[in-house]
Design a protein around this motif. Structure first.
Motif, PDB file in Angstrom:
ATOM      1  N   TYR A  21      17.247  14.407  -9.516  1.00  0.00           N
ATOM      2  CA  TYR A  21      16.472  12.920 -10.055  1.00  0.00           C
ATOM      3  C   TYR A  21      15.300  12.768  -9.597  1.00  0.00           C
ATOM      4  CZ  TYR A  21      16.789   7.907 -10.762  1.00  0.00           C
ATOM      5  OH  TYR A  21      16.481   6.789 -11.262  1.00  0.00           O
ATOM      6  N   GLY A  22      14.458  12.231 -10.601  1.00  0.00           N
ATOM      7  CA  GLY A  22      13.129  11.973 -10.431  1.00  0.00           C
ATOM      8  C   GLY A  22      12.166  13.302 -10.493  1.00  0.00           C
ATOM      9  N   LYS A  23      12.894  14.267 -10.770  1.00  0.00           N
ATOM     10  CA  LYS A  23      12.045  15.286 -11.110  1.00  0.00           C
ATOM     11  C   LYS A  23      11.948  16.002 -12.348  1.00  0.00           C
ATOM     12  CE  LYS A  23      11.645  15.913  -6.508  1.00  0.00           C
ATOM     13  NZ  LYS A  23      10.861  16.930  -5.569  1.00  0.00           N
ATOM     14  N   VAL A  24      11.048  16.878 -12.763  1.00  0.00           N
ATOM     15  CA  VAL A  24      10.779  17.280 -14.039  1.00  0.00           C
ATOM     16  C   VAL A  24      10.756  18.935 -14.117  1.00  0.00           C
ATOM     17  CG1 VAL A  24       9.958  15.256 -15.146  1.00  0.00           C
ATOM     18  CG2 VAL A  24       8.403  16.761 -13.943  1.00  0.00           C
ATOM     19  N   ALA A  25      10.765  19.839 -14.946  1.00  0.00           N
ATOM     20  CA  ALA A  25      10.711  20.887 -15.296  1.00  0.00           C
ATOM     21  C   ALA A  25       9.943  21.305 -16.512  1.00  0.00           C
ATOM     22  CB  ALA A  25      11.839  21.607 -14.729  1.00  0.00           C
ATOM     23  N   SER A  26       9.449  22.271 -16.699  1.00  0.00           N
ATOM     24  CA  SER A  26       8.766  22.898 -17.917  1.00  0.00           C
ATOM     25  C   SER A  26       9.619  24.122 -18.450  1.00  0.00           C
ATOM     26  CB  SER A  26       7.426  23.410 -17.869  1.00  0.00           C
ATOM     27  OG  SER A  26       7.485  24.521 -17.127  1.00  0.00           O
ATOM     28  N   TYR A  27       9.746  23.860 -19.675  1.00  0.00           N
ATOM     29  CA  TYR A  27      10.267  24.991 -20.606  1.00  0.00           C
ATOM     30  C   TYR A  27      10.161  26.456 -20.032  1.00  0.00           C
ATOM     31  CZ  TYR A  27      11.031  21.232 -24.158  1.00  0.00           C
ATOM     32  OH  TYR A  27      11.338  20.227 -24.694  1.00  0.00           O
ATOM     33  N   ASP A  91       1.010   9.729 -16.569  1.00  0.00           N
ATOM     34  CA  ASP A  91      -0.431   9.590 -16.334  1.00  0.00           C
ATOM     35  C   ASP A  91      -0.889   8.480 -17.683  1.00  0.00           C
ATOM     36  OD1 ASP A  91      -2.945   9.756 -15.934  1.00  0.00           O
ATOM     37  OD2 ASP A  91      -2.884  11.563 -15.190  1.00  0.00           O
ATOM     38  N   ALA A  92      -2.249   8.146 -17.310  1.00  0.00           N
ATOM     39  CA  ALA A  92      -2.853   7.437 -18.318  1.00  0.00           C
ATOM     40  C   ALA A  92      -2.704   8.061 -19.835  1.00  0.00           C
ATOM     41  CB  ALA A  92      -4.132   6.781 -18.145  1.00  0.00           C
ATOM     42  N   GLU A  93      -2.584   9.241 -19.695  1.00  0.00           N
ATOM     43  CA  GLU A  93      -2.352   9.958 -21.021  1.00  0.00           C
ATOM     44  C   GLU A  93      -0.973  10.487 -21.255  1.00  0.00           C
ATOM     45  OE1 GLU A  93      -5.590  13.154 -20.756  1.00  0.00           O
ATOM     46  OE2 GLU A  93      -6.919  11.591 -20.864  1.00  0.00           O
ATOM     47  N   GLU A  94      -0.281   9.814 -20.812  1.00  0.00           N
ATOM     48  CA  GLU A  94       1.266  10.005 -20.748  1.00  0.00           C
ATOM     49  C   GLU A  94       1.575  11.375 -20.448  1.00  0.00           C
ATOM     50  OE1 GLU A  94       1.331   8.941 -25.263  1.00  0.00           O
ATOM     51  OE2 GLU A  94       3.096   8.088 -24.471  1.00  0.00           O
ATOM     52  N   ARG A  95       0.861  12.023 -19.152  1.00  0.00           N
ATOM     53  CA  ARG A  95       0.988  13.157 -18.814  1.00  0.00           C
ATOM     54  C   ARG A  95       1.823  13.113 -17.409  1.00  0.00           C
ATOM     55  NH1 ARG A  95      -3.825  17.327 -19.352  1.00  0.00           N
ATOM     56  NH2 ARG A  95      -4.526  16.015 -20.706  1.00  0.00           N
ATOM     57  N   ILE A  96       2.527  14.192 -16.972  1.00  0.00           N
ATOM     58  CA  ILE A  96       3.228  14.319 -15.793  1.00  0.00           C
ATOM     59  C   ILE A  96       2.492  15.209 -14.886  1.00  0.00           C
ATOM     60  CG2 ILE A  96       5.456  14.553 -14.739  1.00  0.00           C
ATOM     61  CD1 ILE A  96       6.711  14.041 -17.121  1.00  0.00           C
ATOM     62  N   ASP A  97       2.431  14.868 -13.451  1.00  0.00           N
ATOM     63  CA  ASP A  97       1.763  15.369 -12.634  1.00  0.00           C
ATOM     64  C   ASP A  97       3.080  16.471 -12.108  1.00  0.00           C
ATOM     65  OD1 ASP A  97       0.819  16.599 -10.454  1.00  0.00           O
ATOM     66  OD2 ASP A  97      -0.166  14.965  -9.644  1.00  0.00           O
ATOM     67  N   PHE A  98       2.589  17.760 -12.249  1.00  0.00           N
ATOM     68  CA  PHE A  98       3.740  18.781 -11.527  1.00  0.00           C
ATOM     69  C   PHE A  98       3.691  18.530 -10.092  1.00  0.00           C
ATOM     70  CE2 PHE A  98       4.157  20.102 -15.935  1.00  0.00           C
ATOM     71  CZ  PHE A  98       5.673  20.385 -15.717  1.00  0.00           C
ATOM     72  N   GLY A  99       2.573  18.225  -9.477  1.00  0.00           N
ATOM     73  CA  GLY A  99       2.416  18.382  -8.202  1.00  0.00           C
ATOM     74  C   GLY A  99       2.967  17.244  -7.600  1.00  0.00           C
ATOM     75  N   THR A 100       3.553  16.075  -8.297  1.00  0.00           N
ATOM     76  CA  THR A 100       4.147  15.128  -7.848  1.00  0.00           C
ATOM     77  C   THR A 100       5.564  14.927  -8.076  1.00  0.00           C
ATOM     78  OG1 THR A 100       2.038  13.868  -7.852  1.00  0.00           O
ATOM     79  CG2 THR A 100       4.025  12.551  -7.615  1.00  0.00           C
ATOM     80  N   TYR A 101       5.850  15.150  -9.469  1.00  0.00           N
ATOM     81  CA  TYR A 101       7.259  15.045 -10.095  1.00  0.00           C
ATOM     82  C   TYR A 101       7.629  16.450 -10.587  1.00  0.00           C
ATOM     83  CZ  TYR A 101       5.554  10.255 -10.339  1.00  0.00           C
ATOM     84  OH  TYR A 101       4.931   9.043 -10.095  1.00  0.00           O
ATOM     85  N   GLY A 102       6.941  17.512 -10.319  1.00  0.00           N
ATOM     86  CA  GLY A 102       7.448  18.665 -10.843  1.00  0.00           C
ATOM     87  C   GLY A 102       8.777  19.098  -9.885  1.00  0.00           C
ATOM     88  N   GLU A 104      11.003  20.991  -7.253  1.00  0.00           N
ATOM     89  CA  GLU A 104      10.394  21.819  -5.849  1.00  0.00           C
ATOM     90  C   GLU A 104      10.233  23.258  -6.131  1.00  0.00           C
ATOM     91  OE1 GLU A 104      13.825  21.614  -3.154  1.00  0.00           O
ATOM     92  OE2 GLU A 104      14.518  20.181  -4.430  1.00  0.00           O
ATOM     93  N   LEU A 105      10.992  23.746  -7.056  1.00  0.00           N
ATOM     94  CA  LEU A 105      11.169  24.972  -7.412  1.00  0.00           C
ATOM     95  C   LEU A 105      10.185  25.518  -8.218  1.00  0.00           C
ATOM     96  CD1 LEU A 105      14.975  25.319  -7.649  1.00  0.00           C
ATOM     97  CD2 LEU A 105      13.811  25.882  -5.771  1.00  0.00           C
ATOM     98  N   ALA A 106       9.317  24.494  -8.812  1.00  0.00           N
ATOM     99  CA  ALA A 106       8.312  24.852  -9.585  1.00  0.00           C
ATOM    100  C   ALA A 106       6.880  24.619  -9.141  1.00  0.00           C
ATOM    101  CB  ALA A 106       8.547  24.255 -11.043  1.00  0.00           C
TER     102      ALA A 106
END
Length: 113
Positions: A21-27, A91-102, A104-106
């Motif tokens: 929860y609270g994390k995201v991953a890329s394809y 982000d202001a550009e609707e972007r997600i920061d992987f360093g913050t929400y990415g 942990e395995l990514a």
DNA sequence: AGATTGACTGCAT
DNA sequence: CATGCAGCCAATC
């Protein structure tokens, strides 16, 4: 079980469900983690996903940390809402920061500026 | 059984 | 920074 063999799709769904929860991953990240499949497979799997799979597809985004433009419908807007619901701010550009929400395995390489 | 597509990615122009 | 092209592999028609 059904005549259908689980195959790659099922694995992708399972992996996506593994996203905390609270994390995201890329394809691409998921594709690498699942192994044997590529980012396209993941994207295609997400396109074929249904609410019944209980897959947090909204936690899956492209390598640019952006919500995929997808094809039709304004589902992307819904995705943004869901992400914020998870505590993920864009982000202001609707972007997600992987360093913050990415995931942990990514870790995208910690380059502290 | 063959052709098409698909919510991607990375590099080149 | 925007656009284009090629590579990936499986599911669907």
């Amino acid at each position: 079980m059904s005549t259908k063999t689980p195959s790659v799709y099922e694995r992708i769904y399972v992996t996506v469900r593994e996203i905390p929860y609270g994390k995201v991953a890329s394809y691409g990240q998921i594709a690498r983690m699942v192994g044997g499949c590529t980012a396209r497979m993941v994207g295609y799997a997400m396109a074929s996903v249904t609410p019944e799979k209980e897959v947090p597809w909204h936690r899956v985004i492209n390598s640019q940390g952006r919500i995929s433009p997808r094809a039709r419908t304004s589902g992307e807007l819904l995705q943004k809402e869901l992400l914020e619901e998870e505590g993920i701010q864009l982000d202001a550009e609707e972007r997600i920061d992987f360093g913050t929400y990415g995931w942990e395995l990514a870790p995208p390489v910690g380059r502290n500026s």
